[in-house]
Enzyme design. Structure first.
Site, PDB file in Angstrom:
ATOM      1  N   ILE A  62       0.845  -1.206   0.000  1.00 50.79           N
ATOM      2  CA  ILE A  62       0.000   0.000   0.000  1.00 50.79           C
ATOM      3  C   ILE A  62       0.876   1.251   0.000  1.00 50.79           C
ATOM      4  CG2 ILE A  62      -1.633   1.372   1.363  1.00 50.79           C
ATOM      5  CD1 ILE A  62      -2.931  -1.222   2.302  1.00 50.79           C
TER       6      ILE A  62
ATOM      7  N   ASN B 134      13.820   0.534  11.841  1.00 48.10           N
ATOM      8  CA  ASN B 134      12.845  -0.387  12.412  1.00 48.10           C
ATOM      9  C   ASN B 134      12.200   0.302  13.592  1.00 48.10           C
ATOM     10  OD1 ASN B 134      11.554  -2.398  13.907  1.00 48.10           O
ATOM     11  ND2 ASN B 134      12.905  -3.983  13.045  1.00 48.10           N
TER      12      ASN B 134
ATOM     13  N   ARG C 198      -5.024 -17.655  14.844  1.00 47.62           N
ATOM     14  CA  ARG C 198      -5.197 -16.785  13.690  1.00 47.62           C
ATOM     15  C   ARG C 198      -5.644 -15.402  14.099  1.00 47.62           C
ATOM     16  NH1 ARG C 198      -7.764 -16.063   8.520  1.00 47.62           N
ATOM     17  NH2 ARG C 198      -7.262 -13.909   8.073  1.00 47.62           N
TER      18      ARG C 198
ATOM     19  N   TYR D 294      -3.780 -11.439  15.249  1.00 44.77           N
ATOM     20  CA  TYR D 294      -3.628 -10.213  14.443  1.00 44.77           C
ATOM     21  C   TYR D 294      -4.833  -9.284  14.602  1.00 44.77           C
ATOM     22  CZ  TYR D 294      -3.955  -7.680   9.903  1.00 44.77           C
ATOM     23  OH  TYR D 294      -4.116  -6.735   8.901  1.00 44.77           O
TER      24      TYR D 294
ATOM     25  N   LYS E  21      -5.045  -5.636  16.386  1.00 47.98           N
ATOM     26  CA  LYS E  21      -5.521  -4.470  15.621  1.00 47.98           C
ATOM     27  C   LYS E  21      -6.710  -3.829  16.338  1.00 47.98           C
ATOM     28  CE  LYS E  21      -3.276  -4.217  11.511  1.00 47.98           C
ATOM     29  NZ  LYS E  21      -2.463  -3.080  11.077  1.00 47.98           N
TER      30      LYS E  21
ATOM     31  N   VAL F 268      -8.208 -23.538   0.274  1.00 41.27           N
ATOM     32  CA  VAL F 268      -8.209 -23.894   1.699  1.00 41.27           C
ATOM     33  C   VAL F 268      -9.642 -24.200   2.137  1.00 41.27           C
ATOM     34  CG1 VAL F 268      -7.808 -22.981   4.022  1.00 41.27           C
ATOM     35  CG2 VAL F 268      -6.125 -22.589   2.211  1.00 41.27           C
TER      36      VAL F 268
ATOM     37  N   ARG G 115     -14.930 -13.028   0.076  1.00 40.47           N
ATOM     38  CA  ARG G 115     -14.196 -11.777   0.235  1.00 40.47           C
ATOM     39  C   ARG G 115     -14.721 -10.757  -0.759  1.00 40.47           C
ATOM     40  NH1 ARG G 115     -12.640 -14.315   3.998  1.00 40.47           N
ATOM     41  NH2 ARG G 115     -10.524 -14.518   4.834  1.00 40.47           N
TER      42      ARG G 115
ATOM     43  N   TYR H  72      -1.989 -24.034   6.575  1.00 47.81           N
ATOM     44  CA  TYR H  72      -1.551 -22.999   7.537  1.00 47.81           C
ATOM     45  C   TYR H  72      -1.032 -23.585   8.847  1.00 47.81           C
ATOM     46  CZ  TYR H  72      -3.952 -19.353   4.779  1.00 47.81           C
ATOM     47  OH  TYR H  72      -4.364 -18.478   3.798  1.00 47.81           O
TER      48      TYR H  72
HETATM   49  N1  LIG Z   1      -3.386  -4.946   1.697  1.00 41.39           N
HETATM   50  C1  LIG Z   1      -4.548  -5.154   2.278  1.00 41.39           C
HETATM   51  O1  LIG Z   1      -5.517  -5.591   1.671  1.00 41.39           O
HETATM   52  C2  LIG Z   1      -4.731  -4.850   3.742  1.00 41.39           C
HETATM   53  C3  LIG Z   1      -5.927  -5.258   4.318  1.00 41.39           C
HETATM   54  C4  LIG Z   1      -6.156  -4.975   5.662  1.00 41.39           C
HETATM   55  C5  LIG Z   1      -5.210  -4.278   6.398  1.00 41.39           C
HETATM   56  N2  LIG Z   1      -4.066  -3.876   5.810  1.00 41.39           N
HETATM   57  C6  LIG Z   1      -3.128  -3.123   6.655  1.00 41.39           C
HETATM   58  O2  LIG Z   1      -2.502  -2.089   5.872  1.00 41.39           O
HETATM   59  C7  LIG Z   1      -1.152  -1.912   6.291  1.00 41.39           C
HETATM   60  C8  LIG Z   1      -0.210  -2.055   5.086  1.00 41.39           C
HETATM   61  O3  LIG Z   1      -0.471  -3.310   4.506  1.00 41.39           O
HETATM   62  P1  LIG Z   1       0.300  -3.795   3.180  1.00 41.39           P
HETATM   63  O4  LIG Z   1      -0.650  -4.671   2.426  1.00 41.39           O
HETATM   64  O5  LIG Z   1       0.943  -2.632   2.498  1.00 41.39           O
HETATM   65  O6  LIG Z   1       1.415  -4.735   3.822  1.00 41.39           O
HETATM   66  P2  LIG Z   1       2.995  -4.845   3.520  1.00 41.39           P
HETATM   67  O7  LIG Z   1       3.479  -5.989   4.328  1.00 41.39           O
HETATM   68  O8  LIG Z   1       3.229  -4.831   2.053  1.00 41.39           O
HETATM   69  O9  LIG Z   1       3.576  -3.462   4.113  1.00 41.39           O
HETATM   70  C9  LIG Z   1       3.914  -3.305   5.466  1.00 41.39           C
HETATM   71  C10 LIG Z   1       5.266  -2.581   5.501  1.00 41.39           C
HETATM   72  O10 LIG Z   1       5.580  -2.258   6.852  1.00 41.39           O
HETATM   73  C11 LIG Z   1       6.968  -2.469   7.039  1.00 41.39           C
HETATM   74  N3  LIG Z   1       7.228  -2.735   8.466  1.00 41.39           N
HETATM   75  C12 LIG Z   1       6.697  -3.736   9.225  1.00 41.39           C
HETATM   76  N4  LIG Z   1       7.210  -3.684  10.471  1.00 41.39           N
HETATM   77  C13 LIG Z   1       8.054  -2.631  10.505  1.00 41.39           C
HETATM   78  C14 LIG Z   1       8.875  -2.063  11.513  1.00 41.39           C
HETATM   79  N5  LIG Z   1       8.942  -2.576  12.751  1.00 41.39           N
HETATM   80  N6  LIG Z   1       9.615  -0.963  11.208  1.00 41.39           N
HETATM   81  C15 LIG Z   1       9.577  -0.432   9.960  1.00 41.39           C
HETATM   82  N7  LIG Z   1       8.824  -0.931   8.946  1.00 41.39           N
HETATM   83  C16 LIG Z   1       8.069  -2.016   9.235  1.00 41.39           C
HETATM   84  C17 LIG Z   1       7.290  -3.692   6.175  1.00 41.39           C
HETATM   85  O11 LIG Z   1       8.682  -3.728   5.862  1.00 41.39           O
HETATM   86  C18 LIG Z   1       6.405  -3.453   4.953  1.00 41.39           C
HETATM   87  O12 LIG Z   1       7.116  -2.763   3.938  1.00 41.39           O
HETATM   88  C19 LIG Z   1      -0.911  -2.949   7.400  1.00 41.39           C
HETATM   89  O13 LIG Z   1      -1.081  -2.302   8.661  1.00 41.39           O
HETATM   90  C20 LIG Z   1      -2.018  -3.974   7.200  1.00 41.39           C
HETATM   91  O14 LIG Z   1      -2.411  -4.588   8.423  1.00 41.39           O
HETATM   92  C21 LIG Z   1      -3.771  -4.166   4.508  1.00 41.39           C
HETATM   93  O1  LIG Z   2      -3.406 -20.281  -1.575  1.00 44.42           O
HETATM   94  C1  LIG Z   2      -4.351 -19.844  -0.906  1.00 44.42           C
HETATM   95  C2  LIG Z   2      -4.260 -18.647  -0.110  1.00 44.42           C
HETATM   96  C3  LIG Z   2      -5.381 -18.210   0.593  1.00 44.42           C
HETATM   97  N1  LIG Z   2      -6.554 -18.912   0.528  1.00 44.42           N
HETATM   98  C4  LIG Z   2      -7.746 -18.417   1.222  1.00 44.42           C
HETATM   99  O2  LIG Z   2      -8.045 -17.138   0.650  1.00 44.42           O
HETATM  100  C5  LIG Z   2      -8.678 -16.303   1.622  1.00 44.42           C
HETATM  101  C6  LIG Z   2      -7.936 -14.974   1.679  1.00 44.42           C
HETATM  102  O3  LIG Z   2      -6.685 -15.212   2.250  1.00 44.42           O
HETATM  103  P1  LIG Z   2      -5.573 -14.034   2.369  1.00 44.42           P
HETATM  104  O4  LIG Z   2      -4.282 -14.679   2.701  1.00 44.42           O
HETATM  105  O5  LIG Z   2      -5.609 -13.155   1.177  1.00 44.42           O
HETATM  106  O6  LIG Z   2      -5.940 -13.144   3.631  1.00 44.42           O
HETATM  107  P2  LIG Z   2      -7.332 -12.778   4.343  1.00 44.42           P
HETATM  108  O7  LIG Z   2      -8.242 -12.122   3.356  1.00 44.42           O
HETATM  109  O8  LIG Z   2      -7.849 -13.972   5.067  1.00 44.42           O
HETATM  110  O9  LIG Z   2      -6.802 -11.732   5.433  1.00 44.42           O
HETATM  111  C7  LIG Z   2      -6.143 -10.583   4.966  1.00 44.42           C
HETATM  112  O10 LIG Z   2      -7.153  -9.609   4.991  1.00 44.42           O
HETATM  113  C8  LIG Z   2      -6.745  -8.280   4.986  1.00 44.42           C
HETATM  114  C9  LIG Z   2      -5.643  -7.928   5.973  1.00 44.42           C
HETATM  115  O11 LIG Z   2      -6.050  -7.866   7.268  1.00 44.42           O
HETATM  116  C10 LIG Z   2      -4.514  -8.832   5.864  1.00 44.42           C
HETATM  117  O12 LIG Z   2      -3.750  -8.463   4.787  1.00 44.42           O
HETATM  118  C11 LIG Z   2      -4.956 -10.278   5.876  1.00 44.42           C
HETATM  119  O13 LIG Z   2      -5.307 -10.551   7.220  1.00 44.42           O
HETATM  120  C12 LIG Z   2      -8.673 -17.099   2.937  1.00 44.42           C
HETATM  121  O14 LIG Z   2      -9.931 -17.732   3.094  1.00 44.42           O
HETATM  122  C13 LIG Z   2      -7.595 -18.146   2.709  1.00 44.42           C
HETATM  123  O15 LIG Z   2      -7.829 -19.328   3.460  1.00 44.42           O
HETATM  124  C14 LIG Z   2      -6.657 -20.070  -0.248  1.00 44.42           C
HETATM  125  O16 LIG Z   2      -7.731 -20.702  -0.300  1.00 44.42           O
HETATM  126  N2  LIG Z   2      -5.565 -20.510  -0.940  1.00 44.42           N
END
Ligand SMILES: NC(=O)c1ccc[n+]([C@@H]2O[C@H](COP(=O)([O-])OP(=O)(O)OC[C@H]3O[C@@H](n4cnc5c(N)ncnc54)[C@H](O)[C@@H]3O)[C@@H](O)[C@H]2O)c1
Ligand SMILES: O=c1ccn([C@@H]2O[C@H](COP(=O)(O)OP(=O)(O)O[C@H]3OC[C@@H](O)[C@H](O)[C@H]3O)[C@@H](O)[C@H]2O)c(=O)[nH]1
Length: 390
Positions: free
Chosen positions: A28, A76, A182, A185, A189, A253, A260, A331
């Site tokens: 993101i 970090n 599971r 997290y 949050k 799975v 979703r 998992y």
């Molecule tokens: N992508 C989605 O659909 C989704 C859905 C729900 C929530 N989120 C939330 O959005 C945020 C960003 O998600 P994303 O998909 O970009 O994940 P991502 O893993 O690609 O990005 C997270 C970034 O944070 C950095 N990071 C983690 N711990 C750190 C630390 N201690 N110090 C410095 N950097 C650190 C990682 O290096 C990584 O680059 C997260 O808080 C995640 O929980 C994302």
């Molecule tokens: O190879 C796979 C991977 C995943 N899945 C399933 O696909 C669904 C989505 O799994 P994802 O790994 O994308 O993650 P989830 O949607 O469960 O949670 C995510 O939601 C948004 C954020 O909070 C996080 O980035 C993550 O928790 C789950 O039901 C999982 O069991 C499969 O069936 N096969």
């Protein structure tokens, strides 16, 4: 000719600000940095332990237009004294840092809890103490399971939206038992959301909380064995992309029955920019950011990705494109799942007038085009190399 003055949703001129973006190097964060550099005058202090996904913004000829507006700070946040100074230098802090891949939640629960709750504490503290605005990234996962999921499978009330639409100011947070790690997290949050909210209520912290509903697009996670560990388990888009690239069946799975809603990263980033540039409308709010029109089961996602990938790559799909696997096998112990995630859009529509635009098919077409262009050759190299002689 001078560029037109950019105004917010209430017609007020938008003044350039400095943003401390923690986790800027992630999926993101990299898209948000691109948007801010390309479309706004704002400055970004990009904080992360990695910079691979924003390298194109930091160096090389393409980065010249904004060299003085984005600076990378490799640190970090767990243990770095520079953090407070960066927050104090900024007008707004956006915290994206987290362990957020489900494969880690039940296998690395302590790291997951520390990353999503403990490590975020100083960020909230520094913002509150220094009167700095905070946009904190939570997750749709804080809703856990729907109320309807506890009704008998064929119960008619399951069709009643009150039993499954997820609403920021009304829906409960429903997780499984403690042994289902599971939920480490989502629970972490939830607690950081409650802490941020309490800092707002008691100490006047100006905050916005974002609950992303499965944002997907290019640069999400990694392809195991190519730009991430071979044994790594990323989120579903990268898992299925990896299977398609390697001509393997997609693993469903527990039969892929979970549902979703997926939103295109570029649509979602528009919502975040509206939050950044409309503080009066965003402060004090929790926002669902998702696309209720893009709901599929995981099985349907696999089938659609198979069809789109076949079109993008020109390769025929496998005879048997999917295979069912148990969550225990995929998992390990302690997995559990959200059954359904449909965001209520009332609050974000009212406050920011935002709606997603991109259909699931279209976002998969552009994303799988990126995946194929980026990884197909590397996968061919890896899979064609003879196995090292044992
Ligand atoms: N992508 C989605 O659909 C989704 C859905 C729900 C929530 N989120 C939330 O959005 C945020 C960003 O998600 P994303 O998909 O970009 O994940 P991502 O893993 O690609 O990005 C997270 C970034 O944070 C950095 N990071 C983690 N711990 C750190 C630390 N201690 N110090 C410095 N950097 C650190 C990682 O290096 C990584 O680059 C997260 O808080 C995640 O929980 C994302
Ligand atoms: O190879 C796979 C991977 C995943 N899945 C399933 O696909 C669904 C989505 O799994 P994802 O790994 O994308 O993650 P989830 O949607 O469960 O949670 C995510 O939601 C948004 C954020 O909070 C996080 O980035 C993550 O928790 C789950 O039901 C999982 O069991 C499969 O069936 N096969």
């Amino acid at each position: 000719m001078a560029s037109p003055v950019r105004v917010d949703l209430d017609g007020n001129p938008i003044r350039p600000i400095t943003i401390c973006m923690i986790g800027a190097g992630g999926f993101i964060g990299s898209h948000l940095c691109e948007k801010l550099m390309a479309e706004t005058p704002h400055k970004v202090l990009a904080v992360d332990v990695y910079s691979d996904k924003i390298k194109h913004l930091l160096e090389g000829p393409a980065s010249l237009p904004w060299t003085d507006r984005i600076h990378f700070h490799r640190l970090n946040i767990k243990n770095d004294s520079r953090l407070e100074g960066l927050i104090k230098m900024s007008d707004l802090t956006i915290n994206l840092a987290a362990i957020c891949t489900p494969a880690d939640y039940n296998t690395r629960p302590l790291d997951t809890i520390y990353s999503n709750f403990i490590d975020a504490l100083p960020v909230v503290k520094y913002c509150s103490e220094n009167n700095k605005r905070l946009i904190h990234f939570s997750t749709c996962e804080v809703y856990g399971k729907t109320i309807g999921s506890f009704l008998p499978t064929d119960h008619p009330m399951r069709q009643d939206p009150a039993y499954f639409i997820l609403k920021e100011d009304a829906s409960p947070c429903i997780f499984g038992p403690i042994e289902k790690q599971r939920w480490s997290y989502a629970c972490a949050k939830q607690l950081i959301e409650r802490l941020v909210y309490a800092e707002g209520a008691e100490n006047g912290l100006e905050f916005t909380i974002v609950r992303p509903f499965n944002w997907i697009g290019p640069r999400m996670d990694f392809i195991p064995g190519i730009d991430g560990p071979s044994e790594g388990v990323p989120r579903v888009l990268a898992c299925f992309s990896n299977n398609l690239l390697r001509h393997e069946p997609l693993k469903l799975v527990d039969g892929g029955q979970s549902q979703r809603t997926f939103v295109y990263i570029k649509d979602a980033i528009e919502a975040v920019l509206l939050m950044i540039e409309n503080p009066a409308r965003a402060n004090g709010h929790i926002f669902n950011v998702g696309n209720p029109n893009n709901e599929v089961t995981v099985r349907q996602l696999a089938e659609m990705m198979t069809e789109v990938y076949s079109k993008v790559s020109g390769e025929p799909p496998l005879e048997v494109p999917t295979v069912d696997v148990s969550s225990k096998e995929f998992y390990g112990e302690g997995y559990d799942d959200s059954d359904k995630r449909i965001p209520d859009m009332t609050i974000i529509n009212r406050q920011l007038g935002w709606n997603p635009k991109t259909s699931l098919w279209d976002l998969l077409e552009s994303t799988l085009t990126y995946q194929h262009r980026t990884y197909a050759e590397a996968i061919k190299q890896v899979t064609s190399k003879p196995l090292a002689s044992s």
